[in-house]
Design an enzyme around this catalytic site. Sequence first.
Site, PDB file in Angstrom:
ATOM      1  CG  HIS A  85      -3.684  -0.472  -6.800  1.00  0.00           C
ATOM      2  ND1 HIS A  85      -3.949   0.151  -5.608  1.00  0.00           N
ATOM      3  CD2 HIS A  85      -3.814  -1.798  -6.561  1.00  0.00           C
ATOM      4  CE1 HIS A  85      -4.253  -0.752  -4.691  1.00  0.00           C
ATOM      5  NE2 HIS A  85      -4.163  -1.955  -5.255  1.00  0.00           N
TER       6      HIS A  85
ATOM      7  NE  ARG B   9      -4.268  -1.388   0.036  1.00  0.00           N
ATOM      8  CZ  ARG B   9      -4.453  -2.374  -0.855  1.00  0.00           C
ATOM      9  NH1 ARG B   9      -3.530  -2.626  -1.757  1.00  0.00           N
ATOM     10  NH2 ARG B   9      -5.565  -3.084  -0.842  1.00  0.00           N
TER      11      ARG B   9
END
Length: 318
Positions: free
Chosen positions: A281, A233
């Site tokens: 992502h 993350r």
Amino acid sequence: MITVYFRHIYPFDGPIYGPALEDVLGAEPDIEFHQGEEPCPDFADRTSYLIGWRLKRHDKTSWPHLKAVMGLAAGIDAYKDHPAFPEQARLVRMIDPALANQMAEYVCAYALRFHRSMEQQEAEIRAGGWREKFTVPPTADKTSIGIMGLGEMGTQTALMLRGIGFQVRGWSRSRKDIEGVATFAGADAFQDFLSGTDILVCLLPLTLETENIINRECLSFLPRGACLIHAGRGQQLVEQDLLDALDSGHIRAAALDVFREEPIPENHPFRNHASIFCTPHMAAITRPESGARAILQAIRDLERGESPAGLVDFSKGY
Ligand code: NDP
Ligand code: OXD
């Protein structure tokens, strides 16, 4: 009847995930499956399982009989500490070997690029050069890849890297035993783990302990010329510390799939940095068919009173 609702949050939900969920859940004789942007109040009232990527503000009270929220992602950030999480419900995150396999492919792709210094050679060609320095490439067993996080993603990634022939090491909270992988556990072993890592891979969940974990100190423990592959993350990386480590030459290159702000702002220094390779992502994206089957399996487990693989223990934080 078991009632299941798939709430469309993003424009791709209907076309990409809708048909697979309909095929898998809609085919079960004892499941009533609906999908859309919002159910009619009567169905919401009866819904036992809500599938989706995140919550909406009214969710705390809209689903009085909800047994579980079925997250489409492996990470739980969209739900953890969310004020609208329905109190009586549990959370099941996505566990699917096909997802872990995608992550392993993503990491192997960059590990191989960095191991063979391809990014440097491509840059030389762009600059008009050709074999500026003749070198014989090292064998994979001379490169050590260190994975932070040995869970669903990290373990599959370790196995694929090991299959290529890399030296593989992994770091987690509790000690793991994976054949052919050197394992380290806990904060006390972090520096040891890093000091023998040529390519650092982050596959950690975001928690209070892992926020900002890839910082100046962490990077300084890696040998000079190490590389970073980060798909955990964005909040785990202190961006300026990475830029400084690249400027000083201590870190050679970084592949980043996750960012503090997504999408990355237009003028962000990562976008045009010669030694940073960004992807949007997409390291591992839930596959509609296997994801739908994983959700069905989890619902069946819960209905039998068993714990599905992805049942989240909020007290652990991930
Ligand atoms: P898991 O929960 O299965 O594994 C997490 C691992 O991290 C475990 O090995 C755990 O240790 C370890 N860990 C957690 N906290 C610490 C800590 N403080 N110190 C050391 N180790 C720690 O998660 P997954 O593998 O399924 O997913 C990991 C993360 O990957 C997700 O949370 C998400 O953020 C990210 N992800 C990113 C994707 C992308 O496309 N970029 C796609 C999918 C996931 P232990 O085993 O001891 O519990
Ligand atoms: C996930 C992700 O957690 O996409 O699945 O990052």
